[in-house]
Design an enzyme around this catalytic site. Structure first.
Site, PDB file in Angstrom:
ATOM      1  N   HIS A  48       6.358  20.969 -16.479  1.00  0.00           N
ATOM      2  CA  HIS A  48       6.104  20.229 -17.709  1.00  0.00           C
ATOM      3  C   HIS A  48       5.278  18.994 -17.394  1.00  0.00           C
ATOM      4  O   HIS A  48       5.556  18.282 -16.429  1.00  0.00           O
ATOM      5  CB  HIS A  48       7.420  19.744 -18.336  1.00  0.00           C
ATOM      6  CG  HIS A  48       8.344  20.820 -18.789  1.00  0.00           C
ATOM      7  ND1 HIS A  48       8.831  20.887 -20.078  1.00  0.00           N
ATOM      8  CD2 HIS A  48       8.919  21.867 -18.128  1.00  0.00           C
ATOM      9  CE1 HIS A  48       9.635  21.926 -20.200  1.00  0.00           C
ATOM     10  NE2 HIS A  48       9.712  22.525 -19.023  1.00  0.00           N
ATOM     11  N   TYR A 211       9.787  28.651 -20.654  1.00  0.00           N
ATOM     12  CA  TYR A 211       8.583  28.215 -21.358  1.00  0.00           C
ATOM     13  C   TYR A 211       7.366  28.996 -20.863  1.00  0.00           C
ATOM     14  O   TYR A 211       7.371  29.575 -19.772  1.00  0.00           O
ATOM     15  CB  TYR A 211       8.346  26.710 -21.180  1.00  0.00           C
ATOM     16  CG  TYR A 211       8.379  26.207 -19.744  1.00  0.00           C
ATOM     17  CD1 TYR A 211       7.219  26.098 -18.987  1.00  0.00           C
ATOM     18  CD2 TYR A 211       9.585  25.827 -19.143  1.00  0.00           C
ATOM     19  CE1 TYR A 211       7.247  25.618 -17.688  1.00  0.00           C
ATOM     20  CE2 TYR A 211       9.628  25.356 -17.843  1.00  0.00           C
ATOM     21  CZ  TYR A 211       8.457  25.263 -17.120  1.00  0.00           C
ATOM     22  OH  TYR A 211       8.496  24.803 -15.820  1.00  0.00           O
ATOM     23  N   ALA A 303       7.954  15.419 -11.215  1.00  0.00           N
ATOM     24  CA  ALA A 303       6.527  15.264 -10.916  1.00  0.00           C
ATOM     25  C   ALA A 303       5.920  14.159 -11.764  1.00  0.00           C
ATOM     26  O   ALA A 303       5.035  13.427 -11.306  1.00  0.00           O
ATOM     27  CB  ALA A 303       5.792  16.587 -11.156  1.00  0.00           C
TER      28      ALA A 303
END
Length: 378
Positions: A48, A211, A303
């Site tokens: 994401h 996702y 991240a």
């Protein structure tokens, strides 16, 4: 031994290290990134990138390129893993930039293109570094060496730079594993079910986050969090199986069962973390991302925190100049520790977006809009 001197050396070309390289180059600094992998490959799985990160990517001109290849979900759905009942519907729009889900390898490729050719040196496994006061000496497994005025440790939870600063210490096994699998959208067409763009299925003690990883919606990815008493395997991950997944999610909703049924290959990864570090820098060396504040991936912000670190560190070095690195590092820690620690705490607790809440403190954040706090506040 081959020797070369660079102003700033970054250890690790992961998402945080590459972001630091691009941002520092854009700010006019002389940068080299040393990466232990032999070459660039499309490794990894889904990730994401929230609006808080896209605002940073705008600075290096890669935000639209990322949007073009990504899935851009309008909502994060949380559902009861057993009944399918919706627990929350969280809008992902309205935070000043786009929310993207993408394949990590595709994101990395875009990042590589933002830097000057030759910036990233592959097959450079760091074996030793020494801060001698006037610069830092780096030695690599291939027999080469380099010198740098500043070294940024973006080399992950098992960071050699962190080890140099704080001594050897194994990370803490969290008691959880994550299963990862990529499913082609074609395989999902045989099921008469709805597969949402971005949904987290919550159970009493485990979850599955799912996702799309491309704008074409041809890759659907899941990652789990499942209790596992001890990590008794060698290596970063081991193979798992559909049978193990069916056992782990027995009795869960038909959509979860269909995802497992459509799985061809699934791996199992231990989830590690560390306690907050007593320091983020020392002398000419500084840490960012997982080298500094690793966390469970349950907020999908690990991240993002590394990339925010890279932006703030660049901002602080611009503020003070590279020669005043100690002041820059202190300013960086003063402006990052509180936020990174909060995200680390919430992520490890695995409660984020379980129920209806306002995530603007995460997604609405703009690293460039924050007034720099005095370093004495660290």
């Amino acid at each position: 031994m081959a020797q070369e001197k660079q102003a700033i050396a970054i250890i690790g070309a992961g998402l945080g290290g590459a972001a630091a390289g691009a941002l520092l180059q854009s700010a006019g600094f002389d940068v080299k990134i040393y990466e232990q992998a032999p070459s660039f490959t499309r490794l990894g799985a889904g990730i994401h990138m929230g609006p808080n990160v896209l605002k940073i990517f705008q600075r290096i001109g890669m935000d639209q390129k990322l949007i073009d290849i990504s899935s851009t979900p309008s909502h994060w759905f949380s559902r009861n893993g057993l009944t399918g009942e919706y627990l929350s519907r969280i809008p992902l729009e309205g935070y000043g930039a786009t929310y993207c889900t993408v394949h990590r390898g595709d994101l990395s490729a875009l990042q590589m293109d933002t830097m000057a050719p030759g910036t990233v040196q592959f097959n450079k496994r760091l074996t030793r570094l020494e801060d001698n006061g006037s610069d830092v000496y780096l030695e690599f497994q291939d027999g080469t060496s380099a010198r740098a005025a500043i070294v940024i440790g973006a080399d992950g939870i098992n960071s050699r730079v962190r080890e140099t600063l704080l001594g050897a210490e194994k990370p803490n096994y969290s008691g959880w594993v994550g299963h990862r699998a990529m499913i082609t959208a074609e395989k999902l067409t045989k099921f008469d079910l709805t597969f949402e763009d971005c949904v987290k299925w919550w159970g009493p003690d485990r979850h599955m986050m799912v996702y799309y990883t491309t704008g074409r919606r041809d890759e659907y990815y899941y990652v789990t969090g499942v209790p596992h008493a001890a990590w008794e395997f060698d290596g970063a991950f081991v193979q798992s199986s559909r049978e193990e997944m069916f056992e782990a999610f027995a009795g869960y909703h038909p959509v979860v069962q269909a995802l497992i049924e459509a799985t061809d290959d699934v791996t199992k990864w231990p989830l590690f973390n560390r306690n907050p570090l007593p320091l983020w820098s020392q002398g000419r060396m500084v840490l960012l991302g997982d080298a500094c504040h690793p966390m469970k991936p349950h907020m999908a912000q690990g991240a993002a925190m590394a990339i925010e670190d890279a932006a703030m560190l660049t901002r602080c070095l611009e503020e003070t100049g590279a020669n005043a690195y100690a002041e820059a590092f202190a300013l960086y820690e003063a402006n990052r520790r509180e936020r990174a620690t909060r995200v680390q705490t919430v992520s490890n607790a695995n409660t984020f977006l379980l129920t209806q809440e306002d995530p603007s403190w995460v997604y609405g954040y703009d690293v460039y809009a924050q007034p720099l706090r005095d370093k004495s506040v660290a």
